[in-house]
Design a protein around this motif. Structure first.
Motif, short mmCIF file in Angstrom:
data_model
loop_
_atom_site.label_atom_id
_atom_site.label_comp_id
_atom_site.label_asym_id
_atom_site.label_seq_id
_atom_site.Cartn_x
_atom_site.Cartn_y
_atom_site.Cartn_z
N ILE A 59 15.49 -40.30 32.13
CA ILE A 59 16.00 -38.93 32.30
C ILE A 59 15.16 -38.02 31.42
O ILE A 59 15.24 -38.08 30.19
CB ILE A 59 17.49 -38.83 31.92
CG1 ILE A 59 18.32 -39.79 32.77
CG2 ILE A 59 18.00 -37.41 32.08
CD1 ILE A 59 19.79 -39.82 32.40
N ARG A 60 14.34 -37.20 32.02
CA ARG A 60 13.36 -36.38 31.27
C ARG A 60 14.05 -35.12 30.71
O ARG A 60 13.83 -34.01 31.19
CB ARG A 60 12.20 -36.02 32.18
CG ARG A 60 11.44 -37.23 32.73
CD ARG A 60 10.59 -36.84 33.91
NE ARG A 60 11.40 -36.39 35.03
CZ ARG A 60 10.90 -35.84 36.14
NH1 ARG A 60 9.59 -35.66 36.25
NH2 ARG A 60 11.70 -35.46 37.12
N VAL A 61 14.84 -35.35 29.69
CA VAL A 61 15.63 -34.25 29.13
C VAL A 61 14.74 -33.21 28.47
O VAL A 61 14.82 -32.01 28.76
CB VAL A 61 16.67 -34.80 28.13
CG1 VAL A 61 17.41 -33.65 27.45
CG2 VAL A 61 17.64 -35.72 28.82
N GLN A 62 13.89 -33.62 27.56
CA GLN A 62 13.10 -32.67 26.78
C GLN A 62 12.13 -31.89 27.65
O GLN A 62 11.94 -30.68 27.46
CB GLN A 62 12.34 -33.41 25.67
CG GLN A 62 11.73 -32.49 24.63
CD GLN A 62 12.78 -31.66 23.90
OE1 GLN A 62 13.78 -32.21 23.45
NE2 GLN A 62 12.57 -30.36 23.81
N GLN A 63 11.51 -32.57 28.62
CA GLN A 63 10.57 -31.87 29.49
C GLN A 63 11.26 -30.78 30.30
O GLN A 63 10.76 -29.66 30.43
CB GLN A 63 9.88 -32.87 30.45
CG GLN A 63 8.98 -33.87 29.74
CD GLN A 63 9.71 -35.14 29.37
OE1 GLN A 63 10.88 -35.11 29.02
NE2 GLN A 63 9.01 -36.27 29.46
N HIS A 64 12.43 -31.11 30.85
CA HIS A 64 13.16 -30.11 31.63
C HIS A 64 13.67 -28.99 30.73
O HIS A 64 13.63 -27.81 31.11
CB HIS A 64 14.33 -30.77 32.36
CG HIS A 64 13.93 -31.53 33.59
ND1 HIS A 64 13.80 -32.89 33.61
CD2 HIS A 64 13.61 -31.10 34.84
CE1 HIS A 64 13.45 -33.29 34.82
NE2 HIS A 64 13.32 -32.22 35.59
N MET A 65 14.14 -29.34 29.55
CA MET A 65 14.66 -28.33 28.63
C MET A 65 13.57 -27.36 28.22
O MET A 65 13.78 -26.13 28.20
CB MET A 65 15.27 -29.01 27.40
CG MET A 65 15.93 -28.04 26.43
SD MET A 65 16.55 -28.89 24.95
CE MET A 65 17.77 -29.97 25.71
N ASP A 66 12.40 -27.87 27.90
CA ASP A 66 11.29 -27.00 27.50
C ASP A 66 10.86 -26.09 28.65
O ASP A 66 10.56 -24.90 28.44
CB ASP A 66 10.10 -27.84 27.04
CG ASP A 66 10.38 -28.57 25.73
OD1 ASP A 66 11.35 -28.21 25.04
OD2 ASP A 66 9.64 -29.53 25.41
N THR A 67 10.84 -26.64 29.86
CA THR A 67 10.45 -25.83 31.02
C THR A 67 11.46 -24.73 31.29
O THR A 67 11.09 -23.57 31.54
CB THR A 67 10.30 -26.72 32.27
OG1 THR A 67 9.36 -27.77 32.01
CG2 THR A 67 9.81 -25.91 33.46
N CYS A 68 12.75 -25.06 31.22
CA CYS A 68 13.79 -24.04 31.43
C CYS A 68 13.70 -22.95 30.37
O CYS A 68 13.80 -21.75 30.68
CB CYS A 68 15.16 -24.69 31.40
SG CYS A 68 15.58 -25.66 32.87
N SER A 69 13.50 -23.33 29.12
CA SER A 69 13.41 -22.35 28.04
C SER A 69 12.21 -21.43 28.24
O SER A 69 12.30 -20.22 28.03
CB SER A 69 13.32 -23.06 26.69
OG SER A 69 14.48 -23.79 26.41
N ALA A 70 11.08 -22.01 28.66
CA ALA A 70 9.89 -21.19 28.88
C ALA A 70 10.10 -20.22 30.04
O ALA A 70 9.67 -19.06 29.97
CB ALA A 70 8.69 -22.10 29.16
#
Length: 517
Positions: free
Chosen positions: A348-359
């Motif tokens: 589950i790519r939590v950090q990658q998705h979180m960083d993309t959403c924040s950006a």
């Protein structure tokens, strides 16, 4: 435009503007069904939902490549999720402008008293108007009255997509508001209300979803029948304020980049959503991908046939996870043979998705004119001073100040019209000044008591402010009566504490002696 006397397309707005308003309304609604319907079926509703044109180039193909323009395959469950960022942006814009009601100032006591009451009544209307203004590029303040509801007129907020403005040199000359009063199959009843200086015109039309249709008598529909009784001559109502327009327009920001070269829309405002629709679309795609990862990441167990219980001929087999003993195959396990149980667990790519959403959120906020921290992208909950907040929120505060420049004259003109109508023959209120009042916006970021006290102390040491000014500084929400009483109490207490060292208003007298001695 005057009230139409023939069947015309309605609303009579340029198709480019209508398309943009419909898009922004869909994003503002925060409704996934409306978004999907908007982008799947825009302008080609007569074609099948899954059509080859959605996989080609051009305008239709471009929309189809959007996340919300991609059709869901037959038999598949729709897994598209929506983050209501557009609604958050519109609400934030309104709160930055109208978190506190604006201060209204009149020239005489009767006007001041009336404006003080109007400020409280107008506050929720301004919050509503500020939100739809940010979403749709503009909002109107319209004066209405109904003696069965109130003995005084009041202002309402009207979104930009429910009015047809008439501008002259960038100023609103007249406005036609419209509403659908009934839909019966393909028959649409519309009520048009045109505000001009000194009068309000009313008309009822029976048409179709895209056409205004024929003009009917106001008595022909129950919703407009009471208006017919108020008509003074021909088809209008005299407002009693011949110099005032009972409607004002507040553009969100100008110019509207998308249609500044369209004559009919050159003076319309620009929505906060203009240009960031693809970013919001990508945010929804990223969020949906994140949730899809969670679904795919559910742990699964692969078991051999020997661990399954037969359910009978043709019934398949099942696995009892509570069973403790199984009979295996009568053979030795060889190197490379699979384990009896295999656990499948996808990442589950939590950090990658979180960083993309924040950006994406930060970029959407920046393009809309706000600081990312306004939407909580750089931490929340830390105890910071008002000065630090203003430094961090600089971009948002600049945008707020820019929007306030458009809202101030709109509020002043609307209130001047209201005062003029109240002072006219319809209501006969005496003593009101019908000139536009002064409108002052309150600071959306309030300083803490400690910061205010420190500022007051420094000003007092420097003798740069009177005692009344210091009291107003530390107590910004108090009225004149309270402030004067508090100044008198402070002076009295200071004199009682040490009369030999106290000056006229509590300041130490030069040389340690009371002033005047």
């Amino acid at each position: 435009m005057p009230l139409p006397d023939r069947d015309i397309a309605w609303p009579p707005t340029d198709p480019t503007v209508q398309t943009a308003l419909a898009d922004w309304d869909a994003w503002y609604s925060s409704d996934p069904d409306r978004l999907g319907d908007r982008y799947l079926n825009r302008g080609i509703r007569e074609l099948p939902e899954n059509r080859p044109s959605q996989y080609r180039g051009g305008v239709i193909g471009s929309i189809a490549r959007w996340f919300w323009g991609q059709p869901t395959e037959d038999g598949q469950k729709r897994e598209k999720l929506h983050i209501p960022l557009a609604g958050d942006i519109a609400r934030t814009s309104s709160m930055l402008l109208f978190s506190e009601p604006p201060t209204l100032s009149g020239s005489n006591d009767a006007t001041k008293k009336r404006l003080e009451k109007l400020s409280e009544q107008l506050h929720p209307t301004l919050l509503e108007g500020g939100e739809v203004c940010a979403a749709l590029g503009g909002a109107y303040l319209r004066l209405v009255w109904d003696e069965e509801i109130s003995d005084r007129p009041w202002l309402t907020a009207v979104p930009a997509d429910q009015a047809v403005p008439d501008f002259a040199h960038g100023r609103l000359r007249a406005a036609t508001f419209w509403r659908v009063v009934e839909v019966d199959g393909n028959t649409v009843w519309r009520h048009l209300e045109r505000h001009e200086r000194g009068r309000i015109l009313h008309a009822l039309y029976v048409g179709t979803p895209g056409m205004l249709g024929r003009r009917a008598a106001l008595q022909d529909h129950p919703s407009t029948e009471p208006i017919a009784q108020e008509i003074t001559q021909e088809d209008w109502i005299e407002t009693g304020a011949p110099k005032h327009l009972t409607a004002s327009y507040a553009p969100n920001v100008r110019p509207a980049r998308a249609w500044r070269n369209i004559p009919a829309a050159a003076y319309w405002g620009q929505s906060d959503f203009q240009g960031i629709e693809p970013i919001m679309d990508a945010l929804d795609e990223t969020w949906s991908s994140w949730m899809r990862d969670i679904i795919n990441g559910k742990g699964r167990i692969v078991v051999p046939n020997s661990m399954l219980d037969s359910l009978g001929p043709g019934q398949g087999a099942a696995w009892n996870e509570e069973r403790r003993v199984y009979s295996g195959l009568n053979m030795l396990q060889r190197p490379g043979d699979p384990n009896p149980l295999e656990v499948v667990q996808f990442e589950i790519r939590v950090q990658q998705h979180m960083d993309t959403c924040s950006a994406l959120v930060a970029e959407a906020a920046r393009q809309a004119g706000y600081s990312a921290s306004t939407f909580g992208e750089h931490g929340e909950g830390q105890a910071v001073t008002a000065t630090e907040i203003k430094a961090r929120e600089r971009r948002s505060l600049i945008t707020r100040a820019r929007k306030a420049l458009y809202w101030q004259p709109a509020i002043a003109d609307a209130l001047a019209a209201q005062l003029a109508v109240e002072a006219g023959p319809l209501f006969g209120v005496r003593g009101l000044d019908v000139e536009p009042p002064e409108v002052e916006f309150q600071d959306s970021i309030s300083e803490g008591l400690g910061e205010l006290a420190t500022t007051a102390e420094l000003l007092e040491r420097a003798r740069a402010a009177s005692r009344e000014t210091l009291v107003r500084l530390v107590n910004p929400g108090k009225g004149d009566t309270w402030v004067k009483a508090e100044v008198a109490r402070i002076a009295e207490e200071s004199a009682m504490a040490d009369p030999a060292l106290t000056g006229g208003e509590g300041f130490p007298a030069p040389g340690g002696a009371p002033e005047g001695e």
